[in-house]
Design an enzyme around this catalytic site. Structure first.
Site, mmCIF file in Angstrom:
data_model
loop_
_atom_site.group_PDB
_atom_site.id
_atom_site.type_symbol
_atom_site.label_atom_id
_atom_site.label_comp_id
_atom_site.label_asym_id
_atom_site.label_seq_id
_atom_site.Cartn_x
_atom_site.Cartn_y
_atom_site.Cartn_z
ATOM 1 N NE ARG A 73 25.477 106.798 63.378
ATOM 2 C CZ ARG A 73 24.200 106.564 63.710
ATOM 3 N NH1 ARG A 73 23.791 105.325 63.900
ATOM 4 N NH2 ARG A 73 23.347 107.555 63.865
ATOM 5 C CG HIS A 98 20.461 103.234 57.602
ATOM 6 N ND1 HIS A 98 21.074 102.201 58.258
ATOM 7 C CD2 HIS A 98 19.481 103.682 58.449
ATOM 8 C CE1 HIS A 98 20.500 102.010 59.439
ATOM 9 N NE2 HIS A 98 19.543 102.898 59.587
ATOM 10 C CG HIS A 162 14.814 100.369 59.664
ATOM 11 N ND1 HIS A 162 14.072 101.365 60.265
ATOM 12 C CD2 HIS A 162 16.065 100.501 60.151
ATOM 13 C CE1 HIS A 162 14.847 102.081 61.052
ATOM 14 N NE2 HIS A 162 16.076 101.570 61.017
ATOM 15 C CB SER A 163 9.062 96.551 60.375
ATOM 16 O OG SER A 163 8.697 96.322 59.037
ATOM 17 C CE1 TYR A 164 11.517 103.602 64.109
ATOM 18 C CE2 TYR A 164 11.349 102.991 61.793
ATOM 19 C CZ TYR A 164 11.963 103.707 62.809
ATOM 20 O OH TYR A 164 13.018 104.541 62.516
ATOM 21 C CG ASP A 220 20.910 104.230 67.556
ATOM 22 O OD1 ASP A 220 20.971 103.149 66.932
ATOM 23 O OD2 ASP A 220 21.096 105.335 67.018
ATOM 24 C CD GLU A 280 17.809 99.057 62.735
ATOM 25 O OE1 GLU A 280 18.778 99.204 61.951
ATOM 26 O OE2 GLU A 280 17.458 99.941 63.534
#
Length: 317
Positions: A73, A98, A162-164, A220, A280
């Protein structure tokens, strides 16, 4: 006409990592298991159309993509650069997130190099004056990621991958996994999830992962790294698989949850809030607006490089 590409890197140990040029995205990451099978440890979609449609959602997941130009952000979408106020798009309420609605994750990159163990993608913005490169290199047990940028005009750069991940496989839940972070501080945030500029000690808080703890069902939060590597470790005690995340960046932003609706991913899997966890690795979010953060403005003649390594081990922790 869109030039859609899927490419795969394979090593001698049976790792298979698949990429697409939409967002320079990791679409699958298959790891061999002791029973002779494979598990896919990242979330994704079967088709490019699935990735495109995901950017129409209110809570865009950015599955597996390179995020930028500015990951995280930026307060009210603005910052000062040498006395000049720069205003970016407000795409997250009153703030910038982003890279805006048109970002590096939802554009097609050019594949400029392909070999047996390496892929390099490239994309340009600012009328070609800013160039971004995503390089992936696979060895025996590690996927090395190098996200680079050069520019001829001042621009705010903060890239990340940004892989989960889910070491149960992409159909599982990360609440069955444990994680550890080499961090003693995290960034305080306000009601809009923006950093206040304060660094808080993890001791006696829910964010203390100095020892292995169960992955949270929702998080987060940006963790300030101690300078040692790996910065983060994810572990599955059931199958003995672990992921170690190495980086040259000052923080790892850990993210779980946020989806407000079920998401149908690859193999017709219904993803939920705890399907995956993101590590991240990046610079501080909202960096130009805090004097104690490393400023993320890239200037002509400077080179940006975010080095991230995802290393997989079996029963080695």
């Amino acid at each position: 006409m869109e030039n859609i590409l899927f490419r795969k890197l394979v090593n001698q140990k049976g790792f298979e990592v698949t990429f697409c040029n939409f967002g320079a995205t990791i679409t699958s990451f298959k790891i061999p298991t002791s029973d002779g099978n494979q598990i896919d440890v990242v979330l994704g979609f079967d088709t490019i159309e699935g990735y495109k449609k995901s950017f129409e959602l209110q809570a865009q997941p950015f599955l597996g993509a390179v995020v930028g130009p500015h990951a995280g952000r930026l307060a009210f979408g603005k910052y000062m650069d040498d006395g000049t106020e720069i205003q970016l798009e407000k795409n997250c309420g009153e703030h910038h997130l982003h890279g805006g609605s048109i970002n590096l994750s939802n554009q097609f990159w050019e594949l400029i190099l392909q070999s047996d163990d390496r892929l390099v993608f490239e994309i340009a913005t600012n009328d070609g004056q800013t160039k971004y490169t995503a390089e992936y290199f696979l060895n025996d047990d590690t996927l090395f990621t190098n996200l680079r940028a050069t520019t001829k005009v001042n621009t705010l750069v903060n890239l990340t991958q940004h892989s989960y991940f889910n070491l149960e496989g992409h159909q599982g839940s990360i609440c069955n996994l444990k994680m550890k972070l080499l961090s003693s501080e995290f960034l305080e945030k306000n009601a809009d999830l923006l950093p206040t500029g304060k660094l808080l000690n993890i001791k006696n808080t829910q964010f203390d992962f100095s020892e292995f703890g169960t992955c949270p069902a929702e998080i987060d939060t940006s963790f300030v790294l101690s300078g040692k590597n790996p910065g983060a470790i994810l572990r599955n005690d059931k199958n003995g698989l672990s992921l170690k995340v190495y980086t040259n960046q000052p923080i790892i932003h850990v993210y779980v949850g946020g989806n407000t609706q079920p998401l149908i991913g690859k193999e017709n899997t219904e993803y939920h809030n705890t399907s995956g966890i993101c590590f991240e690795a990046q610079n501080f979010p909202d960096s130009p607006n805090h004097s104690n953060f490393k400023n993320g403005i890239l200037r002509e003649g400077e080179n940006y490089s975010n080095e991230i390594a995802f290393k997989f081990e079996i029963d080695s922790i």
